[in-house]
Write a protein that holds these residues in place. Structure first.
Motif, PDB file in Angstrom:
ATOM      1  N   GLU A  57       0.848  -1.198   0.000  1.00 27.68           N
ATOM      2  CA  GLU A  57       0.000   0.000   0.000  1.00 27.68           C
ATOM      3  C   GLU A  57       0.886   1.253   0.000  1.00 27.68           C
ATOM      4  O   GLU A  57       0.649   2.205  -0.742  1.00 27.68           O
ATOM      5  CB  GLU A  57      -0.861  -0.035   1.264  1.00 27.68           C
ATOM      6  CG  GLU A  57      -2.123   0.777   1.175  1.00 27.68           C
ATOM      7  CD  GLU A  57      -2.986   0.529   2.406  1.00 27.68           C
ATOM      8  OE1 GLU A  57      -3.195   1.496   3.148  1.00 27.68           O
ATOM      9  OE2 GLU A  57      -3.420  -0.624   2.617  1.00 27.68           O
ATOM     10  N   ARG A  58       1.928   1.215   0.825  1.00 28.47           N
ATOM     11  CA  ARG A  58       2.853   2.356   0.886  1.00 28.47           C
ATOM     12  C   ARG A  58       3.566   2.540  -0.453  1.00 28.47           C
ATOM     13  O   ARG A  58       3.686   3.653  -0.972  1.00 28.47           O
ATOM     14  CB  ARG A  58       3.871   2.116   2.016  1.00 28.47           C
ATOM     15  CG  ARG A  58       5.033   3.080   2.062  1.00 28.47           C
ATOM     16  CD  ARG A  58       4.899   4.204   3.063  1.00 28.47           C
ATOM     17  NE  ARG A  58       4.388   3.836   4.344  1.00 28.47           N
ATOM     18  CZ  ARG A  58       5.128   3.717   5.457  1.00 28.47           C
ATOM     19  NH1 ARG A  58       6.417   3.911   5.413  1.00 28.47           N
ATOM     20  NH2 ARG A  58       4.565   3.436   6.614  1.00 28.47           N
ATOM     21  N   LEU A  59       4.062   1.441  -1.013  1.00 31.69           N
ATOM     22  CA  LEU A  59       4.793   1.522  -2.283  1.00 31.69           C
ATOM     23  C   LEU A  59       3.871   1.954  -3.425  1.00 31.69           C
ATOM     24  O   LEU A  59       4.293   2.675  -4.339  1.00 31.69           O
ATOM     25  CB  LEU A  59       5.461   0.182  -2.596  1.00 31.69           C
ATOM     26  CG  LEU A  59       6.567  -0.235  -1.615  1.00 31.69           C
ATOM     27  CD1 LEU A  59       7.040  -1.656  -1.902  1.00 31.69           C
ATOM     28  CD2 LEU A  59       7.741   0.739  -1.662  1.00 31.69           C
ATOM     29  N   THR A  60       2.631   1.514  -3.359  1.00 32.89           N
ATOM     30  CA  THR A  60       1.655   1.946  -4.373  1.00 32.89           C
ATOM     31  C   THR A  60       1.459   3.461  -4.290  1.00 32.89           C
ATOM     32  O   THR A  60       1.385   4.155  -5.322  1.00 32.89           O
ATOM     33  CB  THR A  60       0.319   1.207  -4.171  1.00 32.89           C
ATOM     34  OG1 THR A  60       0.557  -0.192  -4.299  1.00 32.89           O
ATOM     35  CG2 THR A  60      -0.727   1.642  -5.186  1.00 32.89           C
ATOM     36  N   ALA A  61       1.382   3.970  -3.070  1.00 28.97           N
ATOM     37  CA  ALA A  61       1.227   5.424  -2.902  1.00 28.97           C
ATOM     38  C   ALA A  61       2.423   6.165  -3.515  1.00 28.97           C
ATOM     39  O   ALA A  61       2.244   7.178  -4.205  1.00 28.97           O
ATOM     40  CB  ALA A  61       1.089   5.764  -1.422  1.00 28.97           C
ATOM     41  N   SER A  63       4.371   5.074  -5.940  1.00 32.88           N
ATOM     42  CA  SER A  63       4.353   4.933  -7.413  1.00 32.88           C
ATOM     43  C   SER A  63       3.250   5.780  -8.047  1.00 32.88           C
ATOM     44  O   SER A  63       3.382   6.195  -9.194  1.00 32.88           O
ATOM     45  CB  SER A  63       4.214   3.463  -7.805  1.00 32.88           C
ATOM     46  OG  SER A  63       2.923   3.003  -7.534  1.00 32.88           O
ATOM     47  N   GLU A  64       2.176   6.015  -7.296  1.00 29.99           N
ATOM     48  CA  GLU A  64       1.098   6.847  -7.846  1.00 29.99           C
ATOM     49  C   GLU A  64       1.411   8.337  -7.737  1.00 29.99           C
ATOM     50  O   GLU A  64       0.981   9.131  -8.564  1.00 29.99           O
ATOM     51  CB  GLU A  64      -0.215   6.535  -7.113  1.00 29.99           C
ATOM     52  CG  GLU A  64      -0.795   5.184  -7.510  1.00 29.99           C
ATOM     53  CD  GLU A  64      -2.028   4.805  -6.725  1.00 29.99           C
ATOM     54  OE1 GLU A  64      -2.638   3.774  -7.057  1.00 29.99           O
ATOM     55  OE2 GLU A  64      -2.389   5.527  -5.760  1.00 29.99           O
ATOM     56  N   GLN A  65       2.150   8.711  -6.702  1.00 33.64           N
ATOM     57  CA  GLN A  65       2.433  10.134  -6.495  1.00 33.64           C
ATOM     58  C   GLN A  65       3.614  10.635  -7.339  1.00 33.64           C
ATOM     59  O   GLN A  65       3.741  11.828  -7.566  1.00 33.64           O
ATOM     60  CB  GLN A  65       2.726  10.401  -5.020  1.00 33.64           C
ATOM     61  CG  GLN A  65       1.502  10.261  -4.132  1.00 33.64           C
ATOM     62  CD  GLN A  65       1.826  10.518  -2.669  1.00 33.64           C
ATOM     63  OE1 GLN A  65       2.753  11.242  -2.337  1.00 33.64           O
ATOM     64  NE2 GLN A  65       1.050   9.910  -1.786  1.00 33.64           N
ATOM     65  N   PHE A  66       4.481   9.687  -7.757  1.00 34.45           N
ATOM     66  CA  PHE A  66       5.720  10.098  -8.433  1.00 34.45           C
ATOM     67  C   PHE A  66       5.899   9.392  -9.774  1.00 34.45           C
ATOM     68  O   PHE A  66       5.628   8.192  -9.891  1.00 34.45           O
ATOM     69  CB  PHE A  66       6.943   9.758  -7.567  1.00 34.45           C
ATOM     70  CG  PHE A  66       7.019  10.504  -6.266  1.00 34.45           C
ATOM     71  CD1 PHE A  66       7.664  11.733  -6.186  1.00 34.45           C
ATOM     72  CD2 PHE A  66       6.445   9.981  -5.110  1.00 34.45           C
ATOM     73  CE1 PHE A  66       7.738  12.421  -4.987  1.00 34.45           C
ATOM     74  CE2 PHE A  66       6.522  10.669  -3.907  1.00 34.45           C
ATOM     75  CZ  PHE A  66       7.166  11.890  -3.844  1.00 34.45           C
TER      76      PHE A  66
END
Lengths: 138, 138
Positions: A57-61, A63-66
Protein backbone atom coordinates in the motif's frame (compact mmCIF):
# COMPACT_ATOMS: atom_id res chain seq x y z
CA UNK A 1 23.40 -18.31 -0.93
CA UNK A 2 24.84 -14.81 -1.34
CA UNK A 3 24.23 -15.12 -5.08
CA UNK A 4 20.61 -16.16 -4.49
CA UNK A 5 20.10 -13.23 -2.13
CA UNK A 6 21.61 -10.85 -4.68
CA UNK A 7 19.48 -12.27 -7.50
CA UNK A 8 16.28 -11.81 -5.49
CA UNK A 9 17.07 -8.23 -4.52
CA UNK A 10 18.06 -7.29 -8.08
CA UNK A 11 14.73 -8.70 -9.31
CA UNK A 12 12.97 -6.53 -6.72
CA UNK A 13 14.77 -3.41 -7.95
CA UNK A 14 13.96 -4.26 -11.57
CA UNK A 15 10.28 -4.72 -10.74
CA UNK A 16 10.20 -1.50 -8.69
CA UNK A 17 11.80 0.56 -11.48
CA UNK A 18 9.07 -0.63 -13.82
CA UNK A 19 6.37 -0.10 -11.16
CA UNK A 20 5.40 -3.76 -11.42
CA UNK A 21 4.01 -3.90 -7.92
CA UNK A 22 2.48 -7.34 -8.43
CA UNK A 23 5.97 -8.73 -9.04
CA UNK A 24 7.34 -6.77 -6.10
CA UNK A 25 4.71 -8.35 -3.84
CA UNK A 26 5.52 -11.86 -5.10
CA UNK A 27 9.10 -11.42 -3.90
CA UNK A 28 8.09 -10.33 -0.37
CA UNK A 29 7.23 -12.57 2.57
CA UNK A 30 3.78 -12.14 4.08
CA UNK A 31 5.34 -10.58 7.21
CA UNK A 32 7.55 -8.20 5.19
CA UNK A 33 8.48 -5.06 7.12
CA UNK A 34 9.29 -1.78 5.39
CA UNK A 35 10.84 0.91 7.53
CA UNK A 36 11.48 4.28 5.93
CA UNK A 37 13.57 6.10 8.52
CA UNK A 38 11.80 9.43 8.04
CA UNK A 39 9.25 10.52 10.65
CA UNK A 40 5.67 10.69 9.28
CA UNK A 41 5.57 14.23 10.69
CA UNK A 42 8.24 15.18 8.12
CA UNK A 43 6.69 13.19 5.25
CA UNK A 44 3.54 11.03 5.43
CA UNK A 45 5.19 8.18 3.51
CA UNK A 46 7.80 7.76 6.27
CA UNK A 47 7.86 5.47 9.29
CA UNK A 48 7.57 1.69 9.70
CA UNK A 49 4.86 -0.51 8.22
CA UNK A 50 4.34 -4.18 8.97
CA UNK A 51 3.06 -6.87 6.63
CA UNK A 52 3.24 -7.29 2.85
CA UNK A 53 -0.14 -5.67 2.26
CA UNK A 54 0.76 -2.56 4.26
CA UNK A 55 4.14 -2.32 2.52
CA UNK A 56 2.55 -2.66 -0.92
CA UNK A 57 0.00 0.00 0.00
CA UNK A 58 2.85 2.36 0.89
CA UNK A 59 4.79 1.52 -2.28
CA UNK A 60 1.65 1.95 -4.37
CA UNK A 61 1.23 5.42 -2.90
CA UNK A 62 4.83 6.28 -3.88
CA UNK A 63 4.35 4.93 -7.41
CA UNK A 64 1.10 6.85 -7.85
CA UNK A 65 2.43 10.13 -6.49
CA UNK A 66 5.72 10.10 -8.43
CA UNK A 67 6.96 9.51 -11.96
CA UNK A 68 10.29 7.72 -11.91
CA UNK A 69 12.69 9.74 -14.05
CA UNK A 70 15.64 7.55 -13.10
CA UNK A 71 16.47 4.97 -10.47
CA UNK A 72 19.98 3.51 -10.32
CA UNK A 73 21.64 1.40 -7.68
CA UNK A 74 25.31 1.01 -6.77
CA UNK A 75 26.80 -2.50 -7.06
CA UNK A 76 24.87 -4.64 -4.58
CA UNK A 77 26.65 -5.97 -1.49
CA UNK A 78 25.19 -9.35 -0.58
CA UNK A 79 25.73 -12.13 1.95
CA UNK A 80 23.46 -15.08 2.73
CA UNK A 81 20.18 -13.51 3.84
CA UNK A 82 21.38 -9.88 3.76
CA UNK A 83 22.06 -7.22 1.18
CA UNK A 84 22.73 -3.50 1.03
CA UNK A 85 23.19 -0.75 -1.53
CA UNK A 86 22.65 2.90 -2.24
CA UNK A 87 20.05 3.99 -4.76
CA UNK A 88 20.31 7.22 -6.76
CA UNK A 89 16.83 8.35 -7.60
CA UNK A 90 15.15 11.13 -9.49
CA UNK A 91 11.39 11.29 -9.02
CA UNK A 92 8.87 13.82 -10.33
CA UNK A 93 6.03 14.60 -7.94
CA UNK A 94 2.95 14.66 -10.13
CA UNK A 95 0.73 17.00 -8.10
CA UNK A 96 3.31 19.73 -7.53
CA UNK A 97 5.67 19.26 -10.50
CA UNK A 98 8.57 19.28 -8.03
CA UNK A 99 11.59 17.05 -8.61
CA UNK A 100 12.99 14.87 -5.86
CA UNK A 101 16.62 13.92 -6.50
CA UNK A 102 18.43 12.05 -3.78
CA UNK A 103 20.61 9.16 -2.71
CA UNK A 104 19.18 6.68 -0.25
CA UNK A 105 20.60 3.74 1.69
CA UNK A 106 18.95 0.31 1.70
CA UNK A 107 19.53 -2.68 3.97
CA UNK A 108 17.60 -5.87 3.11
CA UNK A 109 16.92 -9.09 4.99
CA UNK A 110 15.98 -12.23 3.05
CA UNK A 111 14.57 -15.52 4.38
CA UNK A 112 13.69 -18.67 2.46
CA UNK A 113 13.90 -16.97 -0.91
CA UNK A 114 11.74 -13.96 -0.02
CA UNK A 115 12.49 -10.46 1.24
CA UNK A 116 11.38 -10.01 4.85
CA UNK A 117 12.66 -6.54 5.69
CA UNK A 118 13.86 -3.32 4.08
CA UNK A 119 15.31 -0.43 6.05
CA UNK A 120 15.51 2.76 3.99
CA UNK A 121 17.62 5.74 5.06
CA UNK A 122 17.33 9.18 3.46
CA UNK A 123 19.39 12.32 3.10
CA UNK A 124 17.65 14.53 5.64
CA UNK A 125 18.26 17.75 3.73
CA UNK A 126 16.85 16.40 0.46
CA UNK A 127 13.69 15.18 2.20
CA UNK A 128 13.02 18.32 4.21
CA UNK A 129 13.70 20.59 1.19
CA UNK A 130 11.33 18.56 -0.96
CA UNK A 131 8.63 18.31 1.72
CA UNK A 132 8.85 22.08 2.28
CA UNK A 133 8.45 22.86 -1.44
CA UNK A 134 5.57 20.46 -1.96
CA UNK A 135 3.64 21.76 1.04
CA UNK A 136 4.04 25.29 -0.34
CA UNK A 137 2.78 24.34 -3.82
CA UNK A 138 -0.20 22.07 -3.18
CA UNK B 1 47.88 -1.99 -0.15
CA UNK B 2 45.42 -3.55 2.28
CA UNK B 3 42.77 -5.97 1.04
CA UNK B 4 39.24 -4.72 1.56
CA UNK B 5 37.85 -7.36 3.90
CA UNK B 6 36.06 -7.76 7.21
CA UNK B 7 39.32 -7.55 9.20
CA UNK B 8 40.19 -4.21 7.64
CA UNK B 9 36.72 -2.82 8.29
CA UNK B 10 36.88 -3.95 11.93
CA UNK B 11 40.25 -2.18 12.27
CA UNK B 12 38.73 0.99 10.81
CA UNK B 13 35.69 0.78 13.09
CA UNK B 14 37.89 0.23 16.12
CA UNK B 15 39.75 3.44 15.22
CA UNK B 16 36.44 5.28 14.75
CA UNK B 17 35.12 4.05 18.07
CA UNK B 18 38.28 5.17 19.86
CA UNK B 19 38.41 8.43 17.84
CA UNK B 20 41.92 7.36 16.86
CA UNK B 21 42.57 9.79 14.02
CA UNK B 22 46.13 8.56 13.51
CA UNK B 23 45.05 5.02 12.67
CA UNK B 24 41.91 6.13 10.79
CA UNK B 25 43.98 8.62 8.78
CA UNK B 26 46.28 5.85 7.54
CA UNK B 27 43.36 4.37 5.59
CA UNK B 28 42.04 7.66 4.16
CA UNK B 29 42.87 8.75 0.62
CA UNK B 30 44.00 12.38 0.39
CA UNK B 31 40.93 13.28 -1.67
CA UNK B 32 38.43 11.16 0.29
CA UNK B 33 34.88 12.45 0.78
CA UNK B 34 32.74 11.93 3.85
CA UNK B 35 29.09 12.86 3.55
CA UNK B 36 26.96 12.84 6.70
CA UNK B 37 23.48 13.13 5.20
CA UNK B 38 22.28 15.56 7.85
CA UNK B 39 22.12 19.26 6.90
CA UNK B 40 24.42 21.57 8.82
CA UNK B 41 21.33 23.65 9.68
CA UNK B 42 20.12 20.66 11.70
CA UNK B 43 23.51 19.87 13.22
CA UNK B 44 26.85 21.60 12.49
CA UNK B 45 28.66 18.26 12.29
CA UNK B 46 26.56 17.23 9.26
CA UNK B 47 27.17 17.82 5.58
CA UNK B 48 29.92 16.97 3.11
CA UNK B 49 33.61 17.22 3.95
CA UNK B 50 36.19 16.58 1.26
CA UNK B 51 39.86 15.76 1.80
CA UNK B 52 41.72 13.88 4.50
CA UNK B 53 42.44 17.00 6.57
CA UNK B 54 38.80 18.13 6.63
CA UNK B 55 37.58 14.64 7.53
CA UNK B 56 40.04 14.28 10.39
CA UNK B 57 39.11 17.75 11.64
CA UNK B 58 35.45 16.70 11.76
CA UNK B 59 36.40 13.55 13.69
CA UNK B 60 38.11 15.82 16.20
CA UNK B 61 35.00 18.06 16.36
CA UNK B 62 32.87 14.99 17.09
CA UNK B 63 35.32 13.84 19.77
CA UNK B 64 35.21 17.27 21.43
CA UNK B 65 31.39 17.35 21.39
CA UNK B 66 30.43 13.75 22.20
CA UNK B 67 31.57 10.97 24.51
CA UNK B 68 30.94 7.50 23.12
CA UNK B 69 28.84 5.41 25.49
CA UNK B 70 28.41 2.36 23.28
CA UNK B 71 29.25 1.32 19.74
CA UNK B 72 28.18 -2.00 18.19
CA UNK B 73 28.32 -3.17 14.58
CA UNK B 74 25.01 -4.90 13.80
CA UNK B 75 25.64 -5.75 10.18
CA UNK B 76 28.69 -5.60 7.93
CA UNK B 77 28.81 -6.45 4.23
CA UNK B 78 32.05 -6.29 2.24
CA UNK B 79 32.92 -6.92 -1.40
CA UNK B 80 34.46 -5.52 -4.58
CA UNK B 81 36.04 -2.46 -3.01
CA UNK B 82 32.90 -1.51 -1.11
CA UNK B 83 31.41 -2.07 2.30
CA UNK B 84 28.19 -1.28 4.11
CA UNK B 85 27.50 -1.38 7.81
CA UNK B 86 24.86 -0.62 10.39
CA UNK B 87 26.22 0.58 13.70
CA UNK B 88 24.24 1.10 16.89
CA UNK B 89 25.66 4.07 18.76
CA UNK B 90 25.00 5.89 21.99
CA UNK B 91 26.83 9.12 22.71
CA UNK B 92 26.68 11.76 25.39
CA UNK B 93 26.52 15.34 24.14
CA UNK B 94 28.84 17.10 26.54
CA UNK B 95 27.37 20.61 26.37
CA UNK B 96 23.72 19.66 26.81
CA UNK B 97 24.07 16.41 28.76
CA UNK B 98 21.65 14.82 26.26
CA UNK B 99 22.24 11.37 24.81
CA UNK B 100 22.09 10.53 21.14
CA UNK B 101 21.03 6.92 20.58
CA UNK B 102 20.38 5.48 17.17
CA UNK B 103 21.52 3.40 14.24
CA UNK B 104 24.06 4.89 11.86
CA UNK B 105 24.37 3.45 8.36
CA UNK B 106 27.64 3.58 6.45
CA UNK B 107 28.45 2.97 2.79
CA UNK B 108 32.20 2.83 2.11
CA UNK B 109 34.12 2.93 -1.15
CA UNK B 110 37.82 2.08 -1.47
CA UNK B 111 40.45 2.50 -4.15
CA UNK B 112 43.93 0.97 -3.98
CA UNK B 113 43.24 -0.07 -0.38
CA UNK B 114 42.31 3.43 0.79
CA UNK B 115 38.95 4.92 1.73
CA UNK B 116 37.76 7.24 -1.02
CA UNK B 117 34.15 7.71 0.07
CA UNK B 118 31.95 7.34 3.12
CA UNK B 119 28.23 8.07 3.02
CA UNK B 120 26.64 8.17 6.46
CA UNK B 121 22.89 8.13 7.09
CA UNK B 122 20.95 8.48 10.32
CA UNK B 123 17.37 7.77 11.28
CA UNK B 124 15.87 11.22 10.80
CA UNK B 125 13.59 10.88 13.84
CA UNK B 126 16.55 10.03 16.09
CA UNK B 127 18.48 13.12 14.93
CA UNK B 128 15.54 15.53 15.14
CA UNK B 129 14.57 14.22 18.57
CA UNK B 130 18.12 14.63 19.83
CA UNK B 131 18.61 18.15 18.45
CA UNK B 132 15.29 19.33 19.91
CA UNK B 133 16.17 17.98 23.36
CA UNK B 134 19.73 19.34 23.19
CA UNK B 135 18.59 22.82 22.13
CA UNK B 136 16.07 22.92 25.00
CA UNK B 137 18.76 22.10 27.54
CA UNK B 138 21.53 24.42 26.36
Amino acid sequence: MAEQTAALILRLYDAWRQKKLGQVGELMAEDFCLHIHVPPTVHPLGGPCHGREAALERLTAVSEQFDFVSYQIDPLLAAPGRAATQAHLHYLHRDSGEHFRSTIGHFWVVREGLAVRLDEYHDMGDVTDFAGKVVEMI
Amino acid sequence: MADINHDLLHTIYKALQKRDTEVFGRYLADDARHHIHVPIEVHPIGGLRTGKVAIIERMNEIARSFTTLSFAIDDLLVGNGRAAARVRVASLHRISGEQYRGTVVHFWTFHDGLITGLDEYHDMGDVLGFTERAVERV
